[in-house]
Design a protein around this motif. Sequence first.
Motif, mmCIF file in Angstrom:
data_model
loop_
_atom_site.group_PDB
_atom_site.id
_atom_site.type_symbol
_atom_site.label_atom_id
_atom_site.label_comp_id
_atom_site.label_asym_id
_atom_site.label_seq_id
_atom_site.Cartn_x
_atom_site.Cartn_y
_atom_site.Cartn_z
ATOM 1 N N VAL A 83 104.327 68.556 57.599
ATOM 2 C CA VAL A 83 104.921 69.253 56.331
ATOM 3 C C VAL A 83 103.651 69.958 55.348
ATOM 4 O O VAL A 83 103.314 71.706 55.395
ATOM 5 C CB VAL A 83 105.460 68.723 54.797
ATOM 6 N N ALA A 84 102.862 69.435 56.028
ATOM 7 C CA ALA A 84 101.709 69.657 55.889
ATOM 8 C C ALA A 84 101.188 71.347 56.589
ATOM 9 O O ALA A 84 100.285 72.577 56.083
ATOM 10 C CB ALA A 84 100.063 69.412 55.987
ATOM 11 N N PHE A 85 101.776 71.665 57.395
ATOM 12 C CA PHE A 85 101.678 72.928 58.519
ATOM 13 C C PHE A 85 101.974 74.107 57.327
ATOM 14 O O PHE A 85 101.921 75.339 57.565
ATOM 15 C CB PHE A 85 102.445 72.867 59.956
ATOM 16 N N ALA A 86 103.044 73.582 56.359
ATOM 17 C CA ALA A 86 103.931 74.583 55.650
ATOM 18 C C ALA A 86 102.758 75.158 54.712
ATOM 19 O O ALA A 86 103.476 75.866 53.499
ATOM 20 C CB ALA A 86 105.116 73.948 55.609
ATOM 21 N N PHE A 87 101.881 74.514 53.968
ATOM 22 C CA PHE A 87 101.490 74.627 52.960
ATOM 23 C C PHE A 87 100.361 76.390 52.493
ATOM 24 O O PHE A 87 100.392 76.569 51.532
ATOM 25 C CB PHE A 87 100.073 73.448 53.019
ATOM 26 N N GLY A 88 101.184 77.347 54.162
ATOM 27 C CA GLY A 88 100.365 78.741 53.666
ATOM 28 C C GLY A 88 101.200 79.596 52.909
ATOM 29 O O GLY A 88 101.628 80.429 52.979
ATOM 30 N N MET A 89 103.246 78.074 53.133
ATOM 31 C CA MET A 89 104.263 79.604 52.665
ATOM 32 C C MET A 89 103.667 79.645 51.392
ATOM 33 O O MET A 89 103.376 78.433 50.607
ATOM 34 C CB MET A 89 105.506 78.519 53.205
ATOM 35 N N ASP A 90 104.840 80.259 50.541
ATOM 36 C CA ASP A 90 104.982 80.288 49.168
ATOM 37 C C ASP A 90 106.570 79.661 48.139
ATOM 38 O O ASP A 90 107.180 79.468 49.588
ATOM 39 C CB ASP A 90 104.440 81.652 48.584
ATOM 40 N N GLY A 91 106.205 79.191 47.545
ATOM 41 C CA GLY A 91 107.742 78.566 47.168
ATOM 42 C C GLY A 91 107.501 77.247 46.391
ATOM 43 O O GLY A 91 106.609 76.692 47.166
ATOM 44 N N ARG A 92 108.192 76.955 45.090
ATOM 45 C CA ARG A 92 107.357 75.243 44.637
ATOM 46 C C ARG A 92 107.785 74.016 45.829
ATOM 47 O O ARG A 92 107.627 73.338 45.472
ATOM 48 C CB ARG A 92 108.554 75.666 43.256
ATOM 49 N N THR A 93 109.060 74.586 46.283
ATOM 50 C CA THR A 93 109.753 73.422 47.069
ATOM 51 C C THR A 93 108.693 72.790 48.306
ATOM 52 O O THR A 93 108.540 71.685 48.238
ATOM 53 C CB THR A 93 111.191 74.536 48.301
ATOM 54 N N VAL A 94 107.665 73.400 48.851
ATOM 55 C CA VAL A 94 107.325 72.851 50.135
ATOM 56 C C VAL A 94 105.995 71.862 49.295
ATOM 57 O O VAL A 94 105.345 70.593 49.062
ATOM 58 C CB VAL A 94 105.914 74.276 50.172
ATOM 59 N N GLN A 95 105.713 72.200 47.943
ATOM 60 C CA GLN A 95 104.376 71.977 46.807
ATOM 61 C C GLN A 95 105.584 70.218 46.745
ATOM 62 O O GLN A 95 104.600 69.444 46.564
ATOM 63 C CB GLN A 95 104.120 73.018 45.974
ATOM 64 N N VAL A 96 106.862 70.392 45.841
ATOM 65 C CA VAL A 96 107.935 69.052 45.999
ATOM 66 C C VAL A 96 107.316 68.405 46.742
ATOM 67 O O VAL A 96 107.505 67.183 46.061
ATOM 68 C CB VAL A 96 108.491 69.335 45.129
ATOM 69 N N ILE A 97 107.886 68.973 48.078
ATOM 70 C CA ILE A 97 108.329 67.701 48.978
ATOM 71 C C ILE A 97 107.091 66.805 49.768
ATOM 72 O O ILE A 97 106.989 65.988 49.741
ATOM 73 C CB ILE A 97 109.139 68.665 50.246
#
Length: 150
Positions: A83-97
């Motif tokens: 999931v750390a590969f997706a930390f560059g994306m926007d959206g609260r879902t990545v943060q919550v996951i």
Amino acid sequence: MNSYDSFADDPASPEYADYDPRHYGFAGTSELMPPSVRMARILSWCLAGLGVALIVVAMMAGNRDLGAAVGFSYLFAWLLGGVAFAFGMDGRTVQVIGVVLAATSGFLCLGLMAVGPLPGLAGLCLSLAVGVLLCKRESTAWFLRRRRTA
């Protein structure tokens, strides 16, 4: 002007007036990832790597039970590393996951402390650090940024 390009061929044209190469379509925020998110990403990858290294050490020592316990305890750490590969994306879902996976990984590392204090304590500390870094205000602002559509 090419039909596929939105800008004219001349970089001095007025169409380039608002173009900033550091600002890739995000309204009101810079494209630079804040230090807290960057550190959470690095620590997530370190946590996943630690899990792999501990399994390798357990298997080289010939202790398959310890290897299985470490593999189970670091399962969510490996998911967090992905999931750390997706930390560059926007959206609260990545943060919550990311926060949920860090908390679950830390909880499972508590159980690993019964086998040995070092593997469990290291995983617990790294998981806690990732969770705290992802909950900081600047991290939340990073994940809540919106892309400019026009």
